[in-house]
Design a protein around this motif. Structure first.
Motif: not given
Lengths: 246, 246
Positions: A93, A141-142
């Motif tokens: 994460d 990014e996520d």
DNA sequence: TCCTTACTGCGTATTCGCTACGCTAAATAG
DNA sequence: CTATTTAGCGTAGCGAATACGCAGTAAGGA
């Protein structure tokens, strides 16, 4: 096609391969490497054009065919001293990613204790610095943050990490000179602090916070992580807020 | 009663008033003030012992009767350049207090743009620096944090604030040299960044984040506040956690 | 009062750093 | 082969930090 700044062109090795004239016996990389070796072995202050040239078996003025000034050499050093970041694992994460990233920066800079004494010449522009920049952005990014917010988060993180490293390396240097500097610091302060005028500081002294001698390296690592996690807590809240609003 | 370090004694004006000999025509404060004036007017690099002496109408070597070395003078400057913090209002919560504190540091340092170029000589030890330290600790007084945790929070805050100021002042200097340096930065990066190798950075460039020209001062102030609030969010969470556990 | 003593100001000189300038020689283009 | 470009480098100028020692000054003691 406008010209790139000279230092950027050098860092990215973009130079039309000069045709005429004698073959250079030196390259910019040689010079940069030699300068880094001197700084590693002694100190940034030991890096003079004369010392660098001497180490390369050349004369001082020969260096100026490859580097415009000493300041430019310092810029080159600030990129060349950082090795590339190892890629972050794909399956972590953002928070783990940024923690790993920060520890990577710490490891990379610790190899060159003079690094944080370099003057800041501008935003990151060399390949290695930009690779670190990219790596941190990639960790976000996520998250769904807009690009501009990612930049803000990463800039703040860089500021904190570099600042903390600078501080801890400088204190470590003072500590190396005088092994009980830290506990001595408490003694000095209590001699000088008037509880009437600086009450909060006096309470800290009374609590003996500056008297622990302990392992300095370990403690400074803890401080580093403590502040980092505070900042990342803030980032987590920010991400939640943005994503609920979006 | 062990001896205090020389620089600390000077900053706190603790010196047995020398009895014999001629009256000094100079004081350490004069010297420090003159050095600060030169740095304000020109640059930290313009501060040489000769320049300082000239401004005081003395010879260069006369300064060395009052100051052990130029490095010591720099330490004195780093304390004298900061004015005392104005006391925080009594009725504000810790978060408002620390925000005011950070803005106060920003205002104080902005008056001496060379400040963040000073080498770090050690933890704060002069009266003005310690007053700022005390002020930040005082803002955390009612939080119930243990003293050691307060110190950790404040140290992290100082690191962030000083780092951010250093960065923004240095970028502002580059910006003054070349007013479109910022938008130029985007252009330079896009010339040099390969989307295969630095994909996250390439996305940022595509989004045009570095092309806004805008008001640089204002934007850098926003960044300052943005990162600061992230950090304080983290501190808020930390305080909750500690107080629930306690 | 006068000498001793500590302390200030400062001139001199050393050492070291960056770098402008210009010469010589090498390598290539035409 | 000649003209041109470029690398290496010797010399020299300039400025900075600071070690050293002398000369003059003010207080303390006789």
């Amino acid at each position: 096609m406008s010209e790139l700044p000279a230092d950027v062109a050098l860092m990215w090795r973009l130079r039309d391969p000069g045709r005429r004239g004698p073959k250079p016996s030196l390259t910019v990389e040689d010079i940069t490497r030699a300068a880094i070796e001197i700084a590693d072995a002694e100190d940034l202050a030991a890096v003079s054009m004369a010392r660098v040239a001497e180490r390369l078996g050349n004369s001082t003025m020969a260096l100026y065919r490859h580097v415009k000034s000493k300041d430019e050499l310092l810029v080159l050093m600030s990129d060349a001293a950082l090795e590339r970041p190892s890629p972050l694992p794909d399956d972590v994460d953002w928070r783990t990613g940024l923690t790993l990233w920060a520890e990577g920066v710490l490891v990379a800079i610790r190899k060159h204790r003079w690094y944080s004494k370099l003057p800041i010449s501008g935003p990151p522009a060399g390949p290695n610095n930009l690779a670190w920049f990219d790596s941190a952005l990639g960790a976000l990014e996520d998250t769904g943050l807009p690009e501009e917010a990612k930049v803000g988060v990463v800039m703040g993180l860089m500021t904190y990490v570099h600042g903390e490293i600078r501080l801890s390396l400088d204190l470590a240097a003072g500590f190396a000179d005088n092994p009980n500097a830290f506990s001595r610091y408490g003694a000095v302060l209590s001699r000088v602090v008037d509880p009437r005028q600086l009450p909060a500081l006096a309470r800290v002294l009374d609590a003996g916070v500056f008297e622990s001698v302990g392992n300095f390296e370990a403690e400074s690592g803890e401080d580093f992580d403590f502040g980092l996690q505070l900042y990342l807590d803030g980032v987590a809240g920010f991400i939640d807020r943005v994503c609920q609003a979006g």
